[in-house]
Design a protein around this motif. Structure first.
Motif, mmCIF file in Angstrom:
data_model
loop_
_atom_site.group_PDB
_atom_site.id
_atom_site.type_symbol
_atom_site.label_atom_id
_atom_site.label_comp_id
_atom_site.label_asym_id
_atom_site.label_seq_id
_atom_site.Cartn_x
_atom_site.Cartn_y
_atom_site.Cartn_z
ATOM 1 N N ARG A 329 0.793 -8.440 -1.634
ATOM 2 C CA ARG A 329 0.079 -7.274 -2.154
ATOM 3 C C ARG A 329 -1.391 -7.316 -1.744
ATOM 4 O O ARG A 329 -1.961 -6.292 -1.342
ATOM 5 C CB ARG A 329 0.214 -7.228 -3.680
ATOM 6 C CG ARG A 329 -0.626 -6.153 -4.365
ATOM 7 C CD ARG A 329 -0.342 -4.762 -3.848
ATOM 8 N NE ARG A 329 0.932 -4.253 -4.328
ATOM 9 C CZ ARG A 329 1.464 -3.100 -3.908
ATOM 10 N NH1 ARG A 329 0.838 -2.389 -2.962
ATOM 11 N NH2 ARG A 329 2.631 -2.683 -4.374
ATOM 12 N N ASP A 333 -3.028 -4.452 0.581
ATOM 13 C CA ASP A 333 -4.154 -3.653 0.089
ATOM 14 C C ASP A 333 -5.363 -3.783 1.002
ATOM 15 O O ASP A 333 -6.160 -2.854 1.137
ATOM 16 C CB ASP A 333 -4.527 -4.080 -1.334
ATOM 17 C CG ASP A 333 -3.485 -3.653 -2.364
ATOM 18 O OD1 ASP A 333 -2.621 -2.821 -2.017
ATOM 19 O OD2 ASP A 333 -3.521 -4.159 -3.507
ATOM 20 N N ASP A 354 5.095 -1.510 0.865
ATOM 21 C CA ASP A 354 4.550 -1.088 -0.425
ATOM 22 C C ASP A 354 5.684 -0.718 -1.381
ATOM 23 O O ASP A 354 5.668 -1.084 -2.570
ATOM 24 C CB ASP A 354 3.619 0.107 -0.224
ATOM 25 C CG ASP A 354 2.980 0.564 -1.520
ATOM 26 O OD1 ASP A 354 2.390 -0.281 -2.229
ATOM 27 O OD2 ASP A 354 3.074 1.756 -1.843
#
Length: 409
Positions: A329, A333, A354
């Motif tokens: 993650r 990001d 995602d």
């Protein structure tokens, strides 16, 4: 000495800048027909004609000589000797200048700026430039320029996710190269583009045949063209599920192709190798991570942000498959936060990762719904191979979700 056709183009530019008709400029000392032939380049100007036209325009005779060093030519000369972002911007600015421009110079300028836009991952702007470049190449009637323009357009349209038009451009480039007996480099470049599009469209039989033709064409070489041919042929075999054969082809390029020959391609080969090991069942994550780290270590010498984003996204996928969901993650990001300029396929890869993370994070319905949207979008774009990958991943995610939920009452 004032030479045609440069004199004629400069003469027309000076006349139109002043809003004069040919008759008004010709005046009493010259016929309109003669002036027209001067502007078209059909007649060489005499000293008397130059003197008369300079007086009519209110400029010195030296003003006609500026055509030999117009802004586009100057910008191209500087770009050829420097090749920086600033010179590419200067060429792009010159392309938008007023007045007639030599078609060959304009084609060269469009090519240079399109390549620059591609390196920056700005495919929409690259597309606009290439569409004009292809039209100009056709007008010039030079098969080499037409084939090269169509080849680059096919690559760009594929990156934008326009698979149908990309296939048409790739086929046109290949046909032009073959029918006009163009050099091996042009035939191979057209095949590289065509095979990639055919693979994306799910036409794997055609892609395999053209990939075999490509590797035969470049056999015995060890240059960039050879390495790209092996990479492309390996990509087709990956889509066909023949991973061992694909690995064998990639291994040749990885072992024999030097970073000194083309560092960018050297990095991309390692990204391709990492993706291959990710795709295996079970995934060979240690080897994938080794190749990803090699690619990442070289990014400092390759100033292409889009490639850096691609490597970070790859590392995020490796982390996900290794069960390191928080790391995945964070890396994902990071790419999204950088406003990454990615190809259509890479953008879908990011969205897929995602979606899978959303499921792991407890937002199952949202993640599954997003996967369905992506699959339908890829199918509508005629990216059949990509759509098949998404549907397969969605099926696996649904099976895992149902297994985790246990039997229903």
């Amino acid at each position: 000495m004032l030479e045609q056709p440069l004199f004629g183009r400069r003469l027309k530019q000076l006349r139109t800048e002043r809003g004069l008709s040919q008759a008004a400029l010709a005046g009493e000392g010259m016929s309109t027909g003669y002036l027209s032939r001067l502007e078209s380049g059909a007649r060489q100007p005499t000293a008397r004609a130059v003197e008369h036209l300079a007086a009519q325009l209110g400029v010195p005779a030296s003003a006609f000589e500026e055509a030999a060093a117009n802004s586009l030519a100057r910008a191209l000369a500087v770009a050829a000797s420097a090749g920086t972002d600033e010179t590419a911007v200067a060429v792009e600015s010159a392309l938008g200048g007023e007045g007639d421009q030599d078609p060959l110079l304009r084609w060269q300028g469009l090519w240079l700026v399109a390549q620059w836009r591609r390196r920056r991952g700005e495919h929409a702007k690259e597309r606009e430039l290439l569409l004009e470049l292809v039209r100009l190449g056709d007008e010039l009637g030079l098969p080499e320029l037409s084939a090269r323009g169509q080849t680059q357009l096919a690559r760009c349209l594929r990156a934008c996710g326009e698979i149908g038009p990309a296939g048409e451009a790739g086929a046109a480039a290949y046909r032009l190269a073959r029918e006009n007996g163009l050099p091996v480099a042009d035939v191979a470049a057209s095949l590289l583009a065509l095979v990639s599009v055919e693979t994306e469209a799910g036409r794997l039989g055609e892609a395999r045949a053209h990939a075999d033709e490509l590797t035969a064409l470049t056999q015995g070489r060890t240059d960039t063209l050879w390495a790209e041919s092996l990479w492309t042929a390996a990509a087709v075999r990956v889509r066909q599920g023949d991973l061992d054969s694909a690995q064998g082809l990639l291994a040749q390029a990885l072992e024999r192709f030097s970073s000194a020959e083309n560092l960018l391609l050297w990095v991309r080969l390692r990204v391709a190798a990492a993706r291959l090991h990710v795709r295996k069942a079970p995934p060979e994550l240690d080897r994938a991570e080794q190749y990803a780290e090699q690619a990442e270590a070289s990014l400092v010498y390759v100033d292409i942000p889009a490639l850096g984003h691609e490597v970070t996204a790859l590392k995020a996928e490796i982390a996900f498959l290794g069960g390191r969901f928080a790391d995945a993650r964070t890396l994902l990001d990071r790419v999204r936060g950088a406003d990454a300029k990615t190809t259509y396929r890479d953008r879908v890869r990011l969205d897929m990762l995602d979606s899978r993370l959303l499921i792991v994070e407890g937002r199952e319905d949202e993640g599954l719904a997003r996967m369905r949207e992506l699959a339908e979008e890829a199918q509508a774009a005629a990216s059949i191979d990509l759509a098949a990958d998404i549907w397969r991943t969605l099926a696996e995610a649904l099976a895992q979700a149902r297994g985790a939920a246990g039997p229903r009452a």
